[in-house]
Design a protein around this motif. Sequence first.
Motif, PDB file in Angstrom:
ATOM      1  N   VAL A 271      19.499  50.757 122.830  1.00 35.84           N
ATOM      2  CA  VAL A 271      18.784  50.599 121.568  1.00 35.84           C
ATOM      3  C   VAL A 271      19.704  49.852 120.620  1.00 35.84           C
ATOM      4  N   ALA A 272      19.444  48.562 120.450  1.00 30.54           N
ATOM      5  CA  ALA A 272      20.239  47.747 119.549  1.00 30.54           C
ATOM      6  C   ALA A 272      19.353  46.638 119.005  1.00 30.54           C
ATOM      7  N   GLY A 273      19.647  46.191 117.826  1.00 25.21           N
ATOM      8  CA  GLY A 273      18.874  45.120 117.242  1.00 25.21           C
ATOM      9  C   GLY A 273      19.559  44.572 116.009  1.00 25.21           C
ATOM     10  N   PHE A 274      19.027  43.446 115.509  1.00 21.11           N
ATOM     11  CA  PHE A 274      19.602  42.805 114.345  1.00 21.11           C
ATOM     12  C   PHE A 274      18.804  43.073 113.074  1.00 21.11           C
ATOM     13  N   THR A 275      17.528  43.450 113.216  1.00 21.66           N
ATOM     14  CA  THR A 275      16.696  43.710 112.041  1.00 21.66           C
ATOM     15  C   THR A 275      16.071  45.091 112.150  1.00 21.66           C
ATOM     16  N   ARG A 276      15.613  45.593 111.031  1.00 19.54           N
ATOM     17  CA  ARG A 276      14.968  46.905 111.017  1.00 19.54           C
ATOM     18  C   ARG A 276      13.623  46.866 111.735  1.00 19.54           C
ATOM     19  N   GLN A 277      12.979  45.736 111.757  1.00 22.67           N
ATOM     20  CA  GLN A 277      11.661  45.608 112.398  1.00 22.67           C
ATOM     21  C   GLN A 277      11.748  45.817 113.912  1.00 22.67           C
ATOM     22  N   GLU A 278      12.902  45.593 114.473  1.00 25.90           N
ATOM     23  CA  GLU A 278      13.061  45.782 115.918  1.00 25.90           C
ATOM     24  C   GLU A 278      13.030  47.253 116.305  1.00 25.90           C
ATOM     25  N   PHE A 279      13.147  48.155 115.329  1.00 23.09           N
ATOM     26  CA  PHE A 279      13.147  49.586 115.605  1.00 23.09           C
ATOM     27  C   PHE A 279      11.825  50.253 115.244  1.00 23.09           C
ATOM     28  N   VAL A 280      10.800  49.454 115.016  1.00 22.84           N
ATOM     29  CA  VAL A 280       9.445  49.972 114.820  1.00 22.84           C
ATOM     30  C   VAL A 280       8.726  49.744 116.146  1.00 22.84           C
ATOM     31  N   TYR A 281       8.507  50.846 116.875  1.00 20.49           N
ATOM     32  CA  TYR A 281       7.957  50.768 118.230  1.00 20.49           C
ATOM     33  C   TYR A 281       6.473  51.093 118.230  1.00 20.49           C
ATOM     34  N   ASP A 282       5.694  50.250 118.880  1.00 19.80           N
ATOM     35  CA  ASP A 282       4.292  50.560 119.160  1.00 19.80           C
ATOM     36  C   ASP A 282       4.288  51.214 120.538  1.00 19.80           C
ATOM     37  N   LEU A 283       4.238  52.527 120.545  1.00 14.82           N
ATOM     38  CA  LEU A 283       4.413  53.270 121.792  1.00 14.82           C
ATOM     39  C   LEU A 283       3.237  53.107 122.744  1.00 14.82           C
ATOM     40  N   LEU A 284       2.049  52.839 122.227  1.00 12.98           N
ATOM     41  CA  LEU A 284       0.891  52.649 123.106  1.00 12.98           C
ATOM     42  C   LEU A 284       1.022  51.339 123.881  1.00 12.98           C
ATOM     43  N   SER A 285       1.406  50.262 123.221  1.00 14.20           N
ATOM     44  CA  SER A 285       1.593  49.002 123.943  1.00 14.20           C
ATOM     45  C   SER A 285       2.790  49.089 124.880  1.00 14.20           C
ATOM     46  N   ARG A 286       3.803  49.876 124.510  1.00 12.82           N
ATOM     47  CA  ARG A 286       4.952  50.092 125.387  1.00 12.82           C
ATOM     48  C   ARG A 286       4.525  50.820 126.666  1.00 12.82           C
ATOM     49  N   LEU A 287       3.639  51.813 126.521  1.00  8.93           N
ATOM     50  CA  LEU A 287       3.125  52.546 127.673  1.00  8.93           C
ATOM     51  C   LEU A 287       2.340  51.615 128.593  1.00  8.93           C
ATOM     52  N   GLN A 288       1.507  50.768 128.014  1.00 11.23           N
ATOM     53  CA  GLN A 288       0.716  49.837 128.816  1.00 11.23           C
ATOM     54  C   GLN A 288       1.615  48.825 129.520  1.00 11.23           C
TER      55      GLN A 288
END
Length: 179
Positions: A154-171
């Motif tokens: 879990v790493a990123g350069f912006t805060r937006q990278e840590f907003v997860y859409d878990l439903l699309s991740r599941l799909q």
Amino acid sequence: MIVKNLSETLSGMWSLLVGMKVTAVNFKSPQITVHYPRQITNLEGYRGHIELVPGDEDPTKSKCIACSNCVRICPGACISLKASKPKKKAAEEKKDAPGTESEARPEGKKEAPPKKAKPELQSFVLDYNYCCLCGLCVESCPSGALRYSSDVYVAGFTRQEFVYDLLSRLQYQAQKKEQ
């Protein structure tokens, strides 16, 4: 004075020998250090961010029943979900119409109540920036639809990278498994 110096010297030598013994024992024992990028081990007990558990029938759909317990109990208010209202089936609408099968049913037999349709999950978003990793959401889920992720990268350069859409991740994970 000579006795005092001799006593300090012997005490120092004893301390050195005890330290060397500890070093020798640890030198002979098996190595427990993991040389990270070259060697990866299973991190048992690691609790990453939450993720949705796939359903039994369809792995692209979640077990989530959209009860919103996780949203209410989250102290960081980092979970949001949207669900569609359950749609009435055509058979139920037809049954309510006059002059249909309800009049032709014998008097002694009762019909079982119709099953309630569960709402369909439209989106499930986790803002990991505000998550305190308390695990209350996983514990409060009545359907067992949430679990901890084993994602350690879990790493990123912006805060937006840590907003997860878990439903699309599941799909995405279900599609990746099929391939």
